[in-house]
Design an enzyme around this catalytic site. Structure first.
Site, mmCIF file in Angstrom:
data_model
loop_
_atom_site.group_PDB
_atom_site.id
_atom_site.type_symbol
_atom_site.label_atom_id
_atom_site.label_comp_id
_atom_site.label_asym_id
_atom_site.label_seq_id
_atom_site.Cartn_x
_atom_site.Cartn_y
_atom_site.Cartn_z
ATOM 1 N N LYS A 80 -35.493 69.084 4.106
ATOM 2 C CA LYS A 80 -35.990 70.024 5.107
ATOM 3 C C LYS A 80 -34.862 70.314 6.077
ATOM 4 O O LYS A 80 -33.910 69.532 6.212
ATOM 5 C CB LYS A 80 -37.177 69.424 5.873
ATOM 6 N N GLY A 182 -59.381 78.168 11.280
ATOM 7 C CA GLY A 182 -58.113 78.885 11.265
ATOM 8 C C GLY A 182 -58.108 79.930 10.161
ATOM 9 O O GLY A 182 -58.323 79.603 8.994
ATOM 10 N N GLY A 184 -55.510 82.280 9.223
ATOM 11 C CA GLY A 184 -54.174 82.856 9.149
ATOM 12 C C GLY A 184 -53.936 83.518 7.808
ATOM 13 O O GLY A 184 -54.863 83.814 7.050
ATOM 14 N N VAL A 186 -52.641 82.451 4.919
ATOM 15 C CA VAL A 186 -53.077 81.717 3.724
ATOM 16 C C VAL A 186 -54.598 81.646 3.656
ATOM 17 O O VAL A 186 -55.209 81.954 2.623
ATOM 18 C CB VAL A 186 -52.471 80.299 3.698
#
Length: 366
Positions: A80, A182, A184, A186
């Protein structure tokens, strides 16, 4: 704890600190494990409180990618990167080109992608300096997979069906009530799959416009964010920020299944045990939301959408496998997910000791 102590504790391979005075770049790349292949993981841009917080985040995220990639069956390790700064005001072309040169200098040990605070456009700029980047703008010529959100949603949907079968004896979601926390990019796409199958949706989000969009598109019922844990439902789907499942909220759940797109859904490991004690079937987050990384990983072979979607649909089987391990070993599903990843990594480590280290890997022909 000193940096080397942290790295040794969780066996990180490499941490690279990057700076470029002209562009203002301050970045950290962490490579956790490359047993299975080069480390793949996105670049996050965030206004960290201090450098210590940035180091802590990149180390945690890199290890998480090792487990996600391994459990997804990818021939990729975990890494990452974080860029310290405000994604709304601090970005410039020179910053991402400089960052791309640092990635190029790692010679394929780390492959980046977009993450929180970065976009396809940012990946395009990085691509000017290195080929070790995925998720660039959609183009047949470039072999890019484009926006990963719809594919991630497809994987969450498949994993939710597998979790439903574990809890209810059938994976048919028609008539099931699903509470979505949520809405969003996705989860909006996930709601489309659920709506098309005939599920009833209850949604919430801190952004009113997102809620209204889901209500209009899918006939969802809207509730206030603080009420979502209390609604009677078959499946609770956390798709917002992490850490929402804790000692307080788990007691309020009216669901038999928890399956959603959010990362780091459990605030602590004890919360996974709490779900188990309440008899709630939990689909571990990094197994169920792996569709995005599976999709962009296919770019490394020359992107084929049909092939990628077939792999994403395999998340159903991965969730089933997690539940099998949980029963086999008498452990909660979140621990079984870790075991699935660790067993694959250890298996490859053992097999590689038997051969000369000249085997081909995913980047041999790049």
């Amino acid at each position: 704890m000193e940096l080397f102590e942290r790295m040794e504790l969780h066996d990180y391979e490499q941490v690279v600190v990057c700076q470029d005075r002209n562009s203002g770049l301050k970045a950290i790349i962490a490579i956790h494990d490359t047993t299975l292949g080069p480390a793949l993981g996105g670049t996050r841009m965030w206004t960290y409180e201090n450098e210590e917080a940035a180091f802590e985040d990149v180390l945690r995220l890199a290890k998480g990618m090792t487990y996600k990639n391994a459990a997804a069956g990818l021939n990729l390790g975990g890494g990452k990167a974080v860029i310290i700064g405000d994604a709304r005001t601090d970005k410039n072309e020179e910053m991402f080109r400089a960052f791309g040169r640092y990635i190029e200098g790692l010679a394929g040990r780390y492959i980046t992608a977009e993450d929180v605070g970065t976009t396809e456009h940012d990946m395009d700029i990085i691509h000017e300096e290195t080929n070790f980047v995925t998720g660039i703008s959609l183009s047949t010529a470039s072999g890019s997979s484009g926006n990963p959100s719809p594919v991630t949603a497809r994987g969450v949907y498949q994993g939710m069906k597998a979790a439903a079968k574990e809890a209810f004896g059938t994976d048919d979601l028609a008539g099931r009530t699903i509470a979505v926390q949520g809405v969003g990019h996705v989860s909006f796409e996930m709601c489309r799959f659920l709506h098309e199958e005939g599920a009833s949706l209850i949604v919430t989000d801190i952004r009113e416009a997102s809620v209204e969009r889901a209500v209009h598109a899918y006939g969802a019922k809207a509730v206030a964010p603080e009420e979502i844990y209390d609604v009677p439902c078959d499946i609770f789907s956390p798709c917002a920020l992490g850490g929402g499942l804790n000692e307080h909220t788990i007691l309020r759940l009216q669901a038999k299944v928890v399956a959603g797109a959010a990362n780091n859904q459990l605030q602590t490991e004890e919360d996974g045990i709490r779900l188990e004690e309440r008899g709630i079937v939990y689909a571990p987050d990094y197994i169920i939301n792996a569709g995005g990384v599976i999709n962009i990983a296919d770019e490394l072979y020359g992107y084929d959408r049909e092939r990628a979607l077939k792999k994403v649909d395999g998340i159903y089987d991965n969730i089933v496998r997690v539940f099998e391990i949980a029963r086999r070993d008498g452990i909660p599903s979140f621990q079984a997910a870790n075991r699935l990843a660790e067993e694959r990594i250890e298996s490859i480590k053992r097999s590689r000791k038997q051969f000369l280290p000249h085997s081909r890997h995913i980047l041999t022909n790049r």
